[in-house]
Every structure is written in C-alpha cells, then in structure tokens.
Design a protein around this motif. Structure first.
Motif, PDB file in Angstrom:
ATOM      1  N   PHE A  73       0.982  -1.533   0.170  1.00 21.72           N
ATOM      2  CA  PHE A  73       0.199   0.001   0.216  1.00 21.72           C
ATOM      3  C   PHE A  73       0.808   1.411   0.051  1.00 21.72           C
ATOM      4  O   PHE A  73       1.882   1.363  -0.087  1.00 21.72           O
ATOM      5  N   GLY A  74       0.593   2.222  -0.604  1.00 20.13           N
ATOM      6  CA  GLY A  74       0.710   3.685  -0.197  1.00 20.13           C
ATOM      7  C   GLY A  74       2.534   4.047  -1.341  1.00 20.13           C
ATOM      8  O   GLY A  74       2.119   2.984  -2.375  1.00 20.13           O
ATOM      9  N   ASP A  75       2.767   4.057  -1.214  1.00 22.52           N
ATOM     10  CA  ASP A  75       4.896   4.538  -2.034  1.00 22.52           C
ATOM     11  C   ASP A  75       5.331   2.974  -2.117  1.00 22.52           C
ATOM     12  O   ASP A  75       5.650   3.410  -2.452  1.00 22.52           O
ATOM     13  N   ASN A  76       4.841   2.225  -1.229  1.00 23.87           N
ATOM     14  CA  ASN A  76       5.589   0.958  -1.425  1.00 23.87           C
ATOM     15  C   ASN A  76       4.708   0.245  -2.716  1.00 23.87           C
ATOM     16  O   ASN A  76       5.483  -0.526  -3.676  1.00 23.87           O
ATOM     17  N   LEU A  77       3.165   0.815  -2.859  1.00 23.15           N
ATOM     18  CA  LEU A  77       3.258  -0.237  -4.185  1.00 23.15           C
ATOM     19  C   LEU A  77       3.219   0.682  -4.835  1.00 23.15           C
ATOM     20  O   LEU A  77       2.870   0.288  -6.886  1.00 23.15           O
ATOM     21  N   ASP A  78       3.265   1.627  -5.051  1.00 20.17           N
ATOM     22  CA  ASP A  78       3.673   2.880  -5.920  1.00 20.17           C
ATOM     23  C   ASP A  78       4.915   2.450  -6.928  1.00 20.17           C
ATOM     24  O   ASP A  78       5.845   2.496  -8.285  1.00 20.17           O
ATOM     25  N   LEU A  79       6.150   1.468  -6.129  1.00 18.80           N
ATOM     26  CA  LEU A  79       7.575   1.321  -6.511  1.00 18.80           C
ATOM     27  C   LEU A  79       6.924   0.133  -7.124  1.00 18.80           C
ATOM     28  O   LEU A  79       8.084  -0.226  -8.025  1.00 18.80           O
ATOM     29  N   LEU A  80       6.506  -0.832  -6.825  1.00 19.96           N
ATOM     30  CA  LEU A  80       6.154  -2.352  -7.386  1.00 19.96           C
ATOM     31  C   LEU A  80       5.925  -1.765  -8.914  1.00 19.96           C
ATOM     32  O   LEU A  80       5.484  -2.305  -9.852  1.00 19.96           O
ATOM     33  N   GLY A  81       4.710  -0.195  -8.933  1.00 21.76           N
ATOM     34  CA  GLY A  81       4.147  -0.396  -9.626  1.00 21.76           C
ATOM     35  C   GLY A  81       5.608   0.709 -10.986  1.00 21.76           C
ATOM     36  O   GLY A  81       4.897   0.302 -12.090  1.00 21.76           O
ATOM     37  N   GLU A  82       5.833   1.667 -10.829  1.00 18.85           N
ATOM     38  CA  GLU A  82       7.096   1.445 -10.764  1.00 18.85           C
ATOM     39  C   GLU A  82       7.894   1.110 -11.667  1.00 18.85           C
ATOM     40  O   GLU A  82       9.004   0.870 -12.713  1.00 18.85           O
ATOM     41  N   ASP A  83       8.110  -0.293 -11.192  1.00 16.16           N
ATOM     42  CA  ASP A  83       8.707  -1.303 -11.721  1.00 16.16           C
ATOM     43  C   ASP A  83       8.378  -2.165 -12.854  1.00 16.16           C
ATOM     44  O   ASP A  83       9.143  -2.461 -13.569  1.00 16.16           O
ATOM     45  N   VAL A  84       6.846  -1.917 -13.118  1.00 18.51           N
ATOM     46  CA  VAL A  84       6.355  -2.358 -13.855  1.00 18.51           C
ATOM     47  C   VAL A  84       6.297  -1.494 -15.122  1.00 18.51           C
ATOM     48  O   VAL A  84       5.106  -1.965 -16.445  1.00 18.51           O
ATOM     49  N   GLY A  85       5.744   0.088 -15.275  1.00 23.75           N
ATOM     50  CA  GLY A  85       6.498   0.592 -15.643  1.00 23.75           C
ATOM     51  C   GLY A  85       4.590   1.077 -15.981  1.00 23.75           C
ATOM     52  O   GLY A  85       3.831   1.573 -16.904  1.00 23.75           O
ATOM     53  N   LEU A 206      -2.550  -3.252 -11.450  1.00 22.04           N
ATOM     54  CA  LEU A 206      -1.362  -3.892 -11.563  1.00 22.04           C
ATOM     55  C   LEU A 206      -2.149  -5.374 -11.142  1.00 22.04           C
ATOM     56  O   LEU A 206      -0.579  -6.030 -12.027  1.00 22.04           O
ATOM     57  N   ALA A 207      -2.212  -6.084 -10.425  1.00 24.33           N
ATOM     58  CA  ALA A 207      -2.355  -7.156 -10.708  1.00 24.33           C
ATOM     59  C   ALA A 207      -3.599  -7.881 -11.577  1.00 24.33           C
ATOM     60  O   ALA A 207      -2.583  -8.846 -12.392  1.00 24.33           O
ATOM     61  N   GLY A 208      -3.843  -6.717 -12.928  1.00 25.36           N
ATOM     62  CA  GLY A 208      -4.495  -7.203 -14.229  1.00 25.36           C
ATOM     63  C   GLY A 208      -3.401  -7.096 -14.985  1.00 25.36           C
ATOM     64  O   GLY A 208      -3.544  -6.748 -16.314  1.00 25.36           O
ATOM     65  N   LEU A 209      -2.447  -6.241 -15.078  1.00 27.81           N
ATOM     66  CA  LEU A 209      -0.965  -6.287 -15.870  1.00 27.81           C
ATOM     67  C   LEU A 209      -1.091  -7.595 -16.885  1.00 27.81           C
ATOM     68  O   LEU A 209      -0.821  -8.037 -16.836  1.00 27.81           O
ATOM     69  N   ALA A 210      -1.005  -7.038 -17.578  1.00 29.84           N
ATOM     70  CA  ALA A 210      -0.710  -8.435 -19.006  1.00 29.84           C
ATOM     71  C   ALA A 210       0.786  -8.056 -18.698  1.00 29.84           C
ATOM     72  O   ALA A 210       1.450  -7.271 -19.167  1.00 29.84           O
ATOM     73  N   ARG A 211       1.437  -9.082 -19.078  1.00 28.26           N
ATOM     74  CA  ARG A 211       2.987  -9.706 -19.369  1.00 28.26           C
ATOM     75  C   ARG A 211       3.344  -9.444 -20.749  1.00 28.26           C
ATOM     76  O   ARG A 211       4.373 -10.083 -20.790  1.00 28.26           O
ATOM     77  N   ASN A 212       2.285 -10.114 -21.677  1.00 30.63           N
ATOM     78  CA  ASN A 212       2.597 -10.122 -22.579  1.00 30.63           C
ATOM     79  C   ASN A 212       1.782  -9.396 -24.327  1.00 30.63           C
ATOM     80  O   ASN A 212       1.112  -8.522 -23.917  1.00 30.63           O
ATOM     81  N   LEU A 213       2.595  -8.985 -25.190  1.00 31.10           N
ATOM     82  CA  LEU A 213       2.992  -7.943 -26.059  1.00 31.10           C
ATOM     83  C   LEU A 213       0.732  -8.789 -26.507  1.00 31.10           C
ATOM     84  O   LEU A 213       0.364  -7.349 -26.468  1.00 31.10           O
TER      85      LEU A 213
END
Length: 435
Positions: A73-85, A206-213
C-alpha cells in the motif's frame, strides 16, 4: 519454539508478550535474584523497550508485505508500479459552473443535458456536467457540478476560466435554443486534479497487468487505460480451435478449410472490443473532447499485430431504477433521505461489470442502512429499454418499455450490457410513509 520473521509460510509477527518474556529470561540469566515484579524499575524499563521492539516488528512486517502487489500500500505500491512501468493515475478535477439563460421565451423550459461540454479559453480544457439543468424565463440561472474529461492537475483551473460551451456540442445538441442565449462560467476555482487513485483501484490494475504484448489481456489492459472507460470485454470469434464442429478430430487439414467462415490468406482479421464507458464522455469526438471510441482504437493499435484490426463497439448502458414504499421514522427529512438513497444506489450499481446482474439484496441494503428508515416494502427493480439501434446478445430479450422485476428478483443483464442507475423519471418511484 515458533519461528518468527520470514518463514516458509510468510512473515510471522512476534507479539509483544513474546518479546517481553524473552527480555525477562535474559534479565534472569544476567542478574542473580532479579526483581521483576510489577513495581520493579527494571521491569518498567523492559516493558518500554519491548513495546518499542514491537513497533519495529510491525515495521518489518510492513516492509515484507510491501514487496507484493496483493498486500502493498501507499509508497510501496507506487514502487511496485514503477518496476513494471504502470504509474498511479491522477484524479479528474471537479468544480461547479453557472449557466445563465438570456432572451428566453415565456412558458418554455430549456434543458442542458447531462454531459454537456464546457471549455476554457485556449489551451482548451474540457469539462462535462454531471446532471441535467432546466432553465426558464423565470429561473434563468442554475449551478451544476462538472468533472474534467482528462485527469490530472491541468484541470485545476482558476475562477472564471470556463468561458463557453463547446461550439460543436452547442451546434449539435443545443440548436433548439433558438434565439435564446446561453452563457456559462465557473464562480470558483476547480480542484482535485492533484489527487491520486486509491490503493484498491491501483492494486487491481497492477494485478491485471498483462506481461505479453499480444494477448486478450494486453488488449483489455490498453483499452482500460483510456480515461472514461469502465469495463472492457475482448472477443476473438476465430481464436483457438472450434471443438464444436461435428467433424472435430476427423478433419483433413490438407484438403479443406476448417469452417465455412475461416479466414483466407490476405484477408484482414478483425476482433471485437466491447467498451462500457462513463456516459458523460462522448463516444465519438465532439469538439474539444476526443471520443472514447477513437481513443480506445488508438490505444489498442499499440498492441495489435499488422493486419489484425480492432472493431470497437459501444456497450449497451441500461438504466436501472426502483419502485418501493419506504417506511421512515416520524420527523425524518424526506428530501435529504431520498438524496442519500439516490447517491448510495448510484454507487452500488456503479460497481457492476459488463454482464453483471443487479442484485436485489444489494439494493435493499442501500435503503435499510440509511438512518431513519424503518422498513422497505414492495421493492421492485426496474429496467429501462436500451438505446435504439443496438443489437442484443445472449439470452436477455429486447424490450420496448420499462420492465419491472418481481419482489426479491434480481435484474439479469446481457453480456454486452452495463447497469447504470437512473435517479429520476419513470425509473425512480419511491413513496414515503411515516411509521
């Protein structure tokens, strides 16, 4: 002895009583005949340090769970989002505008519909109204809330920044005003554009982010990233093997096509993207506001292969209402109560997904959890007809009039339908009686 900290089962928090007990054991090992009674100074010191160590353990637990999308949650969730763009979204700015009518004809009501587009001076920022406005010669001005079509701090405009109704919108939807003039401005500055979406919403993306193009998930993700889009269903009618064919398993692949509508070499391939959107956002481009259809097409183009094209289709937005008799306590403010119920129902129905049924139990809760409500009787869910010119899919039949479900019955929605709460007209019919 129980393991604490990072274990095979995850992070196990060490409780304060365990920390304090270990401190007592160390004190007994160091000092002979140590006094650890309730009035002992050493016990007080150990209790204070144990409480502090307990807070450190809680912090370590937060750091551990901050590494996972499902628990961060919070800043930690932002960092995880930054990792996957995938960054956290800003919220749209909002505020109020005042419409003023001039040269009105006597005895006529002029209506500015919900979703009317008002704009600032260049560089243009566009906002949509959240409710209809009725103006007459005797009531020539009214205030209504507006929300920016595009999120972000750019919508936090100062007072008097709204200068006009979008010219294209005015010519298309307000041409019946005739000789009457309609002006608009915002008495106060707008705000909210610097706010950010809640953790739950960001976590779901973030949980639904697709990893394939090129997958169904990546197409849906691209479409859902467009502001104003509420839900998406991607349909690929020719994707995969059609096991329903009678000759499945005995097919001679080198002699004939698998199905009569099979794709031929050189023909373009189309798939369908069914989009449910905020009704305030126009489906096709209107003046300064680019349409949802065009923006979704552009977003999907970024993830589709060459020769594979998206057919973007607007979902049926089905207006849902209620009819009931509401028993309230004596002295209750009926107007305020109905306004609160309308808001609660709008929030409840807005959580639906495409094809999601409207549950009777959820609507009942919107009534009975209001202060002052004693009972709700004869509650019927109402379904208004869909917009004309649409094609129905699935087992929900077409309707031409308001359909009313029996008491206790849910409203079934088709796979291409999204429930939208209607707060007035024939949809909302509530009778108040005093207990």
């Amino acid at each position: 002895m129980t393991d604490f900290g990072v274990t095979d089962e995850g992070f196990v928090l060490k409780p304060v009583d365990q920390i304090l007990g270990e401190a007592f054991d160390r004190a007994r090992a160091v000092f002979d005949d140590v006094d650890l009674t309730a009035t002992s100074p050493l016990r007080k010191i150990l209790e204070v340090t144990a409480a502090e160590d307990g807070e450190l353990w809680k912090r370590m637990e937060d750091l551990y769970f901050g590494n996972f999308v499902s628990t961060a949650f919070g800043d930690n969730l932002d960092l995880l989002g930054e990792d996957v763009g995938l960054a956290r979204r800003n919220l749209p700015s909002s505020g109020s505008v005042r419409f003023m009518l001039g040269g009105a004809a006597q005895g006529r009501t002029y209506t500015v519909p919900e979703g009317a587009i008002v704009v600032t001076a260049p560089p243009v920022r566009a906002f949509g109204t959240t409710a209809p406005v009725a103006l007459t010669a005797g009531q020539g001005s009214a205030t209504v809330k507006v929300v920016a079509f595009e999120p972000g701090p750019g919508g936090d405009v100062p007072a008097a920044a709204i200068v006009d109704i979008d010219p294209t919108y005015r010519a298309t939807f307000l041409s019946d005003f005739g000789a009457a003039s309609l002006t608009v401005t915002n008495p106060a500055a707008f705000s909210g554009g610097t706010g950010e979406e809640a953790d739950d919403s960001y976590r779901a993306r973030l949980a639904g982010l697709a990893r394939n193009l090129w997958t169904v998930e990546s197409v849906a993700q691209a479409a859902l990233g467009v502001s104003g889009v509420l839900d998406v269903v991607v349909s690929d009618p020719r994707g995969g093997v059609d096991v329903s064919q009678s000759f499945f398993g005995t097919f001679l692949f080198d002699q004939r096509t698998f199905s009569s509508d099979a794709r031929r070499i050189g023909e373009p391939y189309f798939f369908t993207v069914l989009v449910a959107h905020d009704l305030r956002a126009p489906w096709h481009t209107v003046g300064a506001v680019r349409g949802v259809s065009e923006r979704v097409s552009a977003a999907v183009d970024a993830v589709r292969p060459v020769g594979v094209h998206a057919n973007v289709v607007e979902a049926d937005h089905i207006q849902i209402g209620v009819r009931a008799t509401l028993v309230v306590e004596a002295g209750s403010d009926g107007t305020a109560l109905l306004a609160s119920i309308r808001q609660r129902l709008a929030d409840a129905v807005a959580t639906r997904r495409l094809g999601g049924d409207v549950l009777y139990s959820q609507v009942v809760r919107a009534f009975v959890e209001q202060p002052g409500v004693v009972d709700v009787r004869g509650l019927h869910l109402r379904r208004l007809p869909p917009a004309p010119g649409r094609v129905a899919f699935g087992g929900v039949p077409r309707q031409s009039a308001v359909a009313e479900a029996a008491v206790g019955e849910n409203l079934r929605m088709g796979q291409n339908e999204l429930a939208v709460f209607a707060s007035g007209g024939d949809a909302f019919d509530i009778t108040l009686v005093t207990s």
